[in-house]
Design an enzyme around this catalytic site. Structure first.
Site, PDB file in Angstrom:
ATOM      1  N   ASP A 106     -10.182  -4.266  -4.710  1.00  0.00           N
ATOM      2  CA  ASP A 106      -9.574  -3.342  -3.746  1.00  0.00           C
ATOM      3  C   ASP A 106     -10.417  -2.078  -3.644  1.00  0.00           C
ATOM      4  OD1 ASP A 106      -7.882  -1.491  -2.366  1.00  0.00           O
ATOM      5  OD2 ASP A 106      -6.125  -2.629  -2.991  1.00  0.00           O
ATOM      6  N   SER A 149       0.830  -1.197   0.000  1.00  0.00           N
ATOM      7  CA  SER A 149       0.000   0.000   0.000  1.00  0.00           C
ATOM      8  C   SER A 149       0.873   1.259   0.000  1.00  0.00           C
ATOM      9  CB  SER A 149      -0.961  -0.040   1.194  1.00  0.00           C
ATOM     10  OG  SER A 149      -1.914   0.996   1.125  1.00  0.00           O
ATOM     11  N   HIS A 158      -8.456  -4.727  -0.125  1.00  0.00           N
ATOM     12  CA  HIS A 158      -7.182  -4.078   0.166  1.00  0.00           C
ATOM     13  C   HIS A 158      -6.400  -4.783   1.269  1.00  0.00           C
ATOM     14  CE1 HIS A 158      -4.388  -0.755  -0.141  1.00  0.00           C
ATOM     15  NE2 HIS A 158      -4.435  -0.559   1.162  1.00  0.00           N
TER      16      HIS A 158
END
Length: 286
Positions: free
Chosen positions: A234, A169, A263
């Site tokens: 996501d 991320s 995610h």
């Protein structure tokens, strides 16, 4: 990542702020520290003490974790954690974690992951996260990973071909930046983002001068093997970001698109570990 208010949106386009201001609005959510370091007899290394409120506890794995503090080029002291998962590791992974977590929360995951893929792991807390000093900013992100990188090289003596960079991320931002400047054994980009503006405003087609985290413009300079991992559902960083990053990588290997994953749950899918093992065994530099 959080979106911008109407007022902030108008300010961004009418009087664009510096990238660090956009970055702070879009990305940084440091939690309350979930750990502390306890000094050992030498005074240069520390043991990890996890707060009782931490969701994931490390049980008896703490003895396999060595903490230390390193200084960045911007004057911040960042906390680093070296997780010794195996005696003869295939690689050492320099792990840049995601948002809203710190080393205390991630330590158990690191030990479990490293044990399964036969790698040791070094991770660090960004400036303003955990017990690291300073404030989160884009420039500090780059200085933070640089300091951790040099610790791997000097403190532990690892050569670049034995180091695999893993970013998750927001952690893909410093990972791409470092990988664009150093050739390493391999790079893993887990739920990467193209840039800050493209996350906040999905229809953005170019990189503006005031954009933050422009990984899409840096990833073409990465000369190491790159594995891109992204969930197709996501909800934080759209799947299109992972696809675009993959298409820009000169040495991208077969990506892992996890069908139905969001995610934060990619690691729970069986293909995740299987693909990591394949990458480390056959595609990363040995």
């Amino acid at each position: 990542m959080n979106g911008l208010s109407l007022k902030e949106l108008c300010y961004t386009f009418c009087c664009p702020p510096c990238p660090s201001r956009i970055a702070s609005k879009l990305a940084f959510l440091p939690p309350e520290p979930t750990y502390s370091f306890q000094t050992d007899e030498s005074g240069s290394t520390f043991s990890l003490n996890i707060s009782e409120k931490t969701e994931w506890q490390t049980s008896d794995t703490g003895k396999e974790m060595e903490g230390f503090i390193t200084l960045t080029s911007r004057g911040n002291q960042i906390a680093c954690l070296y997780v010794k998962c195996c005696s003869n590791p295939r690689f050492i992974i320099l792990f840049s974690h995601g948002n809203a977590v710190d080393l205390g929360q991630m330590s158990s995951f690191y030990y479990d992951l490293g044990s399964r893929i036969n790698c040791n792991i070094l991770s660090y807390d960004y400036s303003g996260y955990g017990i690291s000093t300073g404030k989160p900013s884009e420039k500090n992100l780059y200085a933070d990973i640089e300091a951790a990188w040099h610790s791997l090289r000097t403190r532990y003596g690892f050569t670049p071909e034995k180091i695999v960079l893993y970013g998750q991320s927001i952690g893909t931002v410093p990972t791409v930046d470092l990988a664009s400047r150093y050739e390493v054994g391999g790079v893993i980009l887990h739920s990467p983002l193209m840039s800050g503006m493209r996350v906040a405003f999905p229809k953005t087609k170019r990189t503006w001068c005031f954009d933050a985290f422009p990984s899409i413009d840096k990833v073409s300079k990465v000369t190491s093997p790159v594995l891109v991992i992204h969930g197709t559902e996501d909800e934080v960083i759209d799947f299109s970001h992972g696809l675009a990053i993959y298409e820009r990588c000169p040495r991208a290997v077969e990506p892992l698109w996890v069908e139905g994953a969001g995610h934060n749950d990619v690691v729970f899918y069986t293909e995740y570990l299987k693909r990591l093992k394949q990458f480390l065994s056959f595609e990363a530099a040995n």
